[in-house]
Design an enzyme around this catalytic site. Structure first.
Site, PDB file in Angstrom:
ATOM      1  CG  ASP A 218      -8.862  -6.210   7.124  1.00  0.00           C
ATOM      2  OD1 ASP A 218      -7.940  -5.967   5.995  1.00  0.00           O
ATOM      3  OD2 ASP A 218      -9.423  -5.273   7.639  1.00  0.00           O
TER       4      ASP A 218
ATOM      5  CD  GLU B  94      -8.998  -1.358   3.029  1.00  0.00           C
ATOM      6  OE1 GLU B  94      -9.499  -0.441   2.314  1.00  0.00           O
ATOM      7  OE2 GLU B  94      -9.846  -2.107   3.269  1.00  0.00           O
TER       8      GLU B  94
END
Length: 476
Positions: A107, A172
């Site tokens: 991500d 994250e």
């Protein structure tokens, strides 16, 4: 919970011969263009985990890496979470061999402000040897170096001298809350001797580093409310407390003109730096002038009595991340705004506790809040700092692998940023940690024009391939 498919056991636990390994490294270098194409393809996917409009894109980025593992022959599982999925992949187990877990994330941060990008954030473009795109260095480019090295090792028909597991998550950038919650249940599947993470940077251009410490983080949002609606500043000015002024006072009360945080008890758990640590960092080559030029400021600022590296690696800090209040459009609108809002964060050093800080912060705000307003503090996410052991076979192996690939001996540093899950890995898995950053400090992670030097991407793949060989040698 989940079950990883059975894979054939290959009980090989010895490094390859020097001639054989050199031939493999040569073949690895010949695949550079393929490795670059892979990175460009992955970077085109706008996997912004914090934006609900990109849920499908996040899923596509997850599927991309899962397919990459599957094509190379790893056992792969895509794990559902309450948010975005994560991928677990494994090479075959090796009898009596070590186990290494590679962690990374697919991500990325939002790309805004879009107008500040020279080329599109999801249109990877190479300029002067740098590949520009959101996620280039944080973290697709860096984690892909390890994925490429293992996939190439297996594609060449070679037996790895250890089992390598991968955990690549999609949250994250929003705090890894689902992974943190699920980690105890995944502990057996992720059990390892060492976690390898590349989500940081070299010390300087041409000077690689091994990072042995990270600062923790605590993030908050403070909302101050005054009148029930915006008021005319002429008719009501001087009669009511302005929420924007109140917010400004509350924020300013948290730090003095020398960069010292004023929250009572804040420094109680801060462990002083040792003289050998300070001496080693002062011998590093970068100057304040060069650092200031890199970040585009005329002068540096920070807590008095500490060097720039000490302040950004090993001292706690307070920063305002966003401010909103009143009229933001063109022209003047003379109002007393009804509310004001700020997002802010603290970077913490090892032994500081985010939950304890929240209690200290609440008490401080209650003491300094002006009369005539209501305020609300929302706690976002927090994680403690971490320190890793530096006298281990894994650290020695990393030093040798990096020196060979980058043609420079790595220095030992800490990193000012936070990777919240690292401390949880240490706690739950009981493993060593290696933080090996291939990026540069001016790679603009979280900022417009994020980049990753293409040559460092290739060096990272070489260093990763060498790492598996060196770990086996150190432990043989």
């Amino acid at each position: 919970s989940f079950t990883v498919p059975e894979t054939p056991e290959k009980p090989v636990n010895r490094p390859p011969s020097a001639d054989s390994f050199d031939q493999f490294l040569d073949s690895l270098a010949s695949r550079r263009e393929h490795h670059r194409e892979d990175l460009v393809e992955w970077l085109r996917i706008p996997s912004v985990s914090s934006d609900s409009g990109h849920v499908a894109d996040v899923r596509r980025a997850c599927e991309w890496v899962a397919q990459k593992f599957s094509r190379a022959g790893l056992a792969v599982q895509t794990l559902a979470t309450e948010g975005h999925p994560m991928v677990v992949a494994k090479t075959p187990p090796v009898e009596s061999g070590p186990v290494v877990l590679v962690y990374g994330h697919y991500d990325v941060q939002p790309a805004e402000p879009l107008e500040d990008w020279i080329t599109g954030p999801f249109d990877p473009t190479e300029r002067d040897g740098d590949l520009f795109a959101r996620g280039a260095t944080d973290d697709k480019g860096q984690v892909l170096t390890h994925i490429q090295s293992v996939c190439e090792w297996l594609s060449a028909g070679r037996s790895l001298p250890m089992q390598i597991k991968f955990l690549v998550e999609g949250e994250e950038e929003v705090g890894s809350e689902n992974l943190e919650r699920m980690l105890p249940d995944l502990a057996e599947e992720l059990a390892c001797d060492c976690v390898v993470i590349s989500d940081s940077s070299q010390y300087a251009d041409g000077q690689p580093a091994i990072t042995y410490g990270l600062r923790g983080i605590a993030t908050y949002e403070l909302t101050v409310r005054g009148p029930s609606q915006d008021l005319h500043s002429g008719s009501f000015g001087g009669a009511v407390m302005n929420p924007a002024i109140a917010l400004s006072k509350m924020l300013a009360s948290m730090i003095d003109e020398n960069g010292v945080i004023q929250i009572p008890g804040f420094y109680d758990r801060v462990v002083p730096l040792t003289d050998p640590q300070r001496k080693a960092w002062r011998e590093l080559p970068q100057t304040d002038e060069a650092f200031a030029k890199t970040v585009g400021v005329e002068r540096l600022f920070g807590e008095q009595g500490y060097t720039t590296d000490e302040r950004r690696w090993a001292r706690p800090t307070f920063d305002i991340n966003g401010l909103t209040s009143g009229h933001q459009g063109e022209g003047v609108k003379t109002i007393i705004p009804a509310l004001a809002n700020a997002k802010f964060s603290f970077r913490l050093v090892p032994d500081q506790d985010p939950k304890e800080l929240t209690e200290q912060l609440m008490a401080h705000l209650q003491a300094v809040a002006p009369i005539g307003i209501n305020w609300k503090l929302e706690v976002d996410h927090g994680a403690p700092g971490m320190l890793a052991q530096i006298e281990t076979p894994f650290a020695k192996a990393a030093e040798l692998a990096i020196e060979a690939a980058f043609e420079a001996k790595p220095v030992l540093i800490r990193e000012g940023g936070s990777i919240p899950i690292v401390t949880r890995f240490q706690e739950v898995l009981g493993c060593d940690c290696l933080l090996l950053g291939w990026g540069l400090s001016d790679d603009n992670a979280h900022s417009p024009n994020e980049k990753f030097r293409v040559e460092d991407y290739y060096r990272g793949i070489q260093a990763s391939a060498r790492l598996w060989n060196e770990i086996a040698t150190q432990l043989s």
